[in-house]
Design a protein around this motif. Structure first.
Motif, PDB file in Angstrom:
ATOM      1  N   GLY A  20       1.872   6.937   6.572  1.00  0.00           N
ATOM      2  CA  GLY A  20       2.404   8.370   7.219  1.00  0.00           C
ATOM      3  C   GLY A  20       1.836   8.741   8.513  1.00  0.00           C
ATOM      4  O   GLY A  20       2.579   9.521   9.147  1.00  0.00           O
ATOM      5  N   TYR A  21       0.843   8.080   8.830  1.00  0.00           N
ATOM      6  CA  TYR A  21       0.317   8.421  10.338  1.00  0.00           C
ATOM      7  C   TYR A  21       1.141   7.467  11.354  1.00  0.00           C
ATOM      8  O   TYR A  21       1.622   6.326  11.186  1.00  0.00           O
ATOM      9  N   ALA A  22       1.065   7.868  12.498  1.00  0.00           N
ATOM     10  CA  ALA A  22       1.830   7.356  13.656  1.00  0.00           C
ATOM     11  C   ALA A  22       1.323   5.764  13.971  1.00  0.00           C
ATOM     12  O   ALA A  22       0.085   5.827  13.883  1.00  0.00           O
ATOM     13  N   ILE A  23       2.252   4.963  14.336  1.00  0.00           N
ATOM     14  CA  ILE A  23       1.815   3.782  14.992  1.00  0.00           C
ATOM     15  C   ILE A  23       1.573   4.048  16.451  1.00  0.00           C
ATOM     16  O   ILE A  23       2.356   4.313  16.985  1.00  0.00           O
ATOM     17  N   ILE A  24       0.346   3.463  16.847  1.00  0.00           N
ATOM     18  CA  ILE A  24      -0.088   3.733  18.116  1.00  0.00           C
ATOM     19  C   ILE A  24      -0.533   2.566  18.917  1.00  0.00           C
ATOM     20  O   ILE A  24      -0.513   2.513  19.872  1.00  0.00           O
ATOM     21  N   ASP A  25      -0.436   1.553  18.326  1.00  0.00           N
ATOM     22  CA  ASP A  25      -0.626   0.163  18.895  1.00  0.00           C
ATOM     23  C   ASP A  25      -0.200  -1.069  17.878  1.00  0.00           C
ATOM     24  O   ASP A  25       0.220  -0.576  16.716  1.00  0.00           O
ATOM     25  N   ALA A  26      -0.682  -2.333  18.322  1.00  0.00           N
ATOM     26  CA  ALA A  26      -0.344  -3.510  17.491  1.00  0.00           C
ATOM     27  C   ALA A  26      -1.297  -4.434  17.712  1.00  0.00           C
ATOM     28  O   ALA A  26      -1.744  -4.549  18.840  1.00  0.00           O
ATOM     29  N   ILE A  27      -1.801  -5.155  16.700  1.00  0.00           N
ATOM     30  CA  ILE A  27      -2.646  -6.270  17.135  1.00  0.00           C
ATOM     31  C   ILE A  27      -1.713  -7.427  17.158  1.00  0.00           C
ATOM     32  O   ILE A  27      -0.853  -7.725  16.432  1.00  0.00           O
ATOM     33  N   PRO A  28      -1.850  -8.064  18.236  1.00  0.00           N
ATOM     34  CA  PRO A  28      -0.730  -9.345  18.242  1.00  0.00           C
ATOM     35  C   PRO A  28      -1.021 -10.516  17.393  1.00  0.00           C
ATOM     36  O   PRO A  28      -2.047 -10.599  16.676  1.00  0.00           O
ATOM     37  N   VAL A  29      -0.212 -11.174  17.194  1.00  0.00           N
ATOM     38  CA  VAL A  29      -0.218 -12.474  16.377  1.00  0.00           C
ATOM     39  C   VAL A  29      -1.404 -13.260  16.646  1.00  0.00           C
ATOM     40  O   VAL A  29      -1.447 -13.525  17.773  1.00  0.00           O
ATOM     41  N   GLY A  30      -2.178 -13.439  15.748  1.00  0.00           N
ATOM     42  CA  GLY A  30      -3.432 -14.516  16.010  1.00  0.00           C
ATOM     43  C   GLY A  30      -4.643 -13.664  16.461  1.00  0.00           C
ATOM     44  O   GLY A  30      -5.636 -14.267  16.819  1.00  0.00           O
ATOM     45  N   GLY A  31      -4.369 -12.394  16.332  1.00  0.00           N
ATOM     46  CA  GLY A  31      -5.500 -11.293  16.755  1.00  0.00           C
ATOM     47  C   GLY A  31      -6.513 -11.298  15.853  1.00  0.00           C
ATOM     48  O   GLY A  31      -6.406 -11.806  14.573  1.00  0.00           O
ATOM     49  N   SER A  32      -7.696 -10.464  16.126  1.00  0.00           N
ATOM     50  CA  SER A  32      -8.820 -10.238  15.068  1.00  0.00           C
ATOM     51  C   SER A  32      -9.278  -8.884  15.403  1.00  0.00           C
ATOM     52  O   SER A  32      -8.863  -8.159  16.489  1.00  0.00           O
ATOM     53  N   VAL A  33      -9.921  -8.212  14.647  1.00  0.00           N
ATOM     54  CA  VAL A  33     -10.321  -6.783  14.602  1.00  0.00           C
ATOM     55  C   VAL A  33     -11.974  -6.606  14.398  1.00  0.00           C
ATOM     56  O   VAL A  33     -12.379  -7.377  13.611  1.00  0.00           O
ATOM     57  N   THR A  34     -12.395  -5.676  14.996  1.00  0.00           N
ATOM     58  CA  THR A  34     -13.783  -5.400  14.471  1.00  0.00           C
ATOM     59  C   THR A  34     -13.719  -4.113  13.698  1.00  0.00           C
ATOM     60  O   THR A  34     -13.304  -3.063  13.931  1.00  0.00           O
ATOM     61  N   ILE A  35     -14.275  -4.318  12.527  1.00  0.00           N
ATOM     62  CA  ILE A  35     -14.182  -3.002  11.462  1.00  0.00           C
ATOM     63  C   ILE A  35     -15.479  -2.609  11.739  1.00  0.00           C
ATOM     64  O   ILE A  35     -16.445  -2.830  11.367  1.00  0.00           O
ATOM     65  N   LEU A  36     -15.326  -0.966  12.171  1.00  0.00           N
ATOM     66  CA  LEU A  36     -16.468  -0.074  12.375  1.00  0.00           C
ATOM     67  C   LEU A  36     -16.750   0.538  11.002  1.00  0.00           C
ATOM     68  O   LEU A  36     -17.965   0.866  10.528  1.00  0.00           O
ATOM     69  N   CYS A  37     -15.815   1.036  10.221  1.00  0.00           N
ATOM     70  CA  CYS A  37     -15.871   1.681   8.857  1.00  0.00           C
ATOM     71  C   CYS A  37     -14.514   1.393   8.077  1.00  0.00           C
ATOM     72  O   CYS A  37     -13.929   1.144   8.582  1.00  0.00           O
ATOM     73  N   GLN A  38     -14.711   1.833   6.791  1.00  0.00           N
ATOM     74  CA  GLN A  38     -13.519   1.813   5.902  1.00  0.00           C
ATOM     75  C   GLN A  38     -13.387   2.959   5.018  1.00  0.00           C
ATOM     76  O   GLN A  38     -14.351   3.432   4.942  1.00  0.00           O
TER      77      GLN A  38
ATOM     78  N   GLY B 239      -3.191  -9.167  -0.385  1.00  0.00           N
ATOM     79  CA  GLY B 239      -3.181  -8.639  -1.517  1.00  0.00           C
ATOM     80  C   GLY B 239      -2.538  -7.169  -1.365  1.00  0.00           C
ATOM     81  O   GLY B 239      -2.119  -6.695  -0.392  1.00  0.00           O
ATOM     82  N   THR B 240      -2.794  -6.426  -2.497  1.00  0.00           N
ATOM     83  CA  THR B 240      -2.420  -4.953  -2.538  1.00  0.00           C
ATOM     84  C   THR B 240      -3.747  -3.991  -2.516  1.00  0.00           C
ATOM     85  O   THR B 240      -4.610  -4.369  -3.521  1.00  0.00           O
ATOM     86  N   THR B 241      -3.521  -3.003  -1.787  1.00  0.00           N
ATOM     87  CA  THR B 241      -5.055  -2.423  -1.486  1.00  0.00           C
ATOM     88  C   THR B 241      -4.826  -1.007  -0.839  1.00  0.00           C
ATOM     89  O   THR B 241      -3.765  -0.914  -0.213  1.00  0.00           O
ATOM     90  N   ASP B 242      -5.481   0.171  -1.057  1.00  0.00           N
ATOM     91  CA  ASP B 242      -5.597   1.175  -0.546  1.00  0.00           C
ATOM     92  C   ASP B 242      -6.566   1.314   0.424  1.00  0.00           C
ATOM     93  O   ASP B 242      -6.945   2.355   1.229  1.00  0.00           O
ATOM     94  N   LEU B 243      -7.388   0.286   0.922  1.00  0.00           N
ATOM     95  CA  LEU B 243      -8.429   0.180   1.921  1.00  0.00           C
ATOM     96  C   LEU B 243      -7.934   0.069   3.149  1.00  0.00           C
ATOM     97  O   LEU B 243      -6.942  -0.705   3.586  1.00  0.00           O
ATOM     98  N   TRP B 244      -8.309   0.942   4.109  1.00  0.00           N
ATOM     99  CA  TRP B 244      -7.961   0.872   5.359  1.00  0.00           C
ATOM    100  C   TRP B 244      -9.166   0.921   6.268  1.00  0.00           C
ATOM    101  O   TRP B 244     -10.503   1.342   5.993  1.00  0.00           O
ATOM    102  N   ASP B 245      -9.096  -0.115   7.298  1.00  0.00           N
ATOM    103  CA  ASP B 245     -10.045  -0.549   8.345  1.00  0.00           C
ATOM    104  C   ASP B 245     -10.191   0.204   9.533  1.00  0.00           C
ATOM    105  O   ASP B 245      -9.096   0.185  10.356  1.00  0.00           O
ATOM    106  N   CYS B 246     -11.195   1.110   9.906  1.00  0.00           N
ATOM    107  CA  CYS B 246     -11.127   1.819  11.191  1.00  0.00           C
ATOM    108  C   CYS B 246     -11.683   0.732  12.328  1.00  0.00           C
ATOM    109  O   CYS B 246     -12.717   0.220  12.161  1.00  0.00           O
ATOM    110  N   ILE B 247     -10.978   0.463  13.401  1.00  0.00           N
ATOM    111  CA  ILE B 247     -11.382  -0.327  14.251  1.00  0.00           C
ATOM    112  C   ILE B 247     -11.642   0.186  15.686  1.00  0.00           C
ATOM    113  O   ILE B 247     -11.707  -0.323  16.629  1.00  0.00           O
ATOM    114  N   GLY B 248     -11.476   1.633  15.788  1.00  0.00           N
ATOM    115  CA  GLY B 248     -11.766   2.314  16.873  1.00  0.00           C
ATOM    116  C   GLY B 248     -11.419   3.732  16.468  1.00  0.00           C
ATOM    117  O   GLY B 248     -10.994   4.090  15.451  1.00  0.00           O
ATOM    118  N   ASN B 249     -12.042   4.881  17.373  1.00  0.00           N
ATOM    119  CA  ASN B 249     -11.737   6.041  17.094  1.00  0.00           C
ATOM    120  C   ASN B 249     -10.344   6.393  17.018  1.00  0.00           C
ATOM    121  O   ASN B 249      -9.545   6.472  17.814  1.00  0.00           O
TER     122      ASN B 249
END
Length: 101
Positions: free
Chosen positions: A40-58, A69-79
């Motif tokens: 329900g939150y706005a899409i503000i960017d996208a990680i390109p195909v073949g990308g990676s992310v650094t998880i700060l918190c979840q 899989g199916t999950t309700d877990l979300w990864d914060c990758i920046g503010n």
């Protein structure tokens, strides 16, 4: 639980190089980055195909089904930047980083 992140805390941790790990996103997928932990939150960017992310918190949010899989877990990758853990290969079905907030 608040979904707001303390930006000064995240910036300080990032600047300190606190050993955050980078994880690959699902092969063949362009992964949406949202302003909060849910579809329900706005899409503000996208990680390109073949990308990676650094998880700060979840944190929990909208349940999503994806390649990992199916999950309700979300990864914060920046503010104010979140991706569904269903699209990130962490090797775990649970938390791999501290909880946000």
């Amino acid at each position: 639980m608040s979904v707001e992140n303390d930006s000064s805390q995240i910036e300080a941790l990032t600047a300190a190089g606190s050993g955050f790990q980078s994880y690959p996103t699902a092969p063949g997928y362009r992964v949406n980055v949202r302003s909060g932990p849910g579809t329900g939150y706005a899409i503000i960017d996208a990680i390109p195909v073949g990308g990676s992310v650094t998880i700060l918190c979840q944190c929990p949010g909208t349940t999503v089904s994806g390649p990992y899989g199916t999950t309700d877990l979300w990864d914060c990758i920046g503010n104010g930047r979140f991706v569904s853990d269903a699209y990130v290969h962490t090797g775990s079905d649970g938390y791999v980083a501290g909880r946000c907030g």
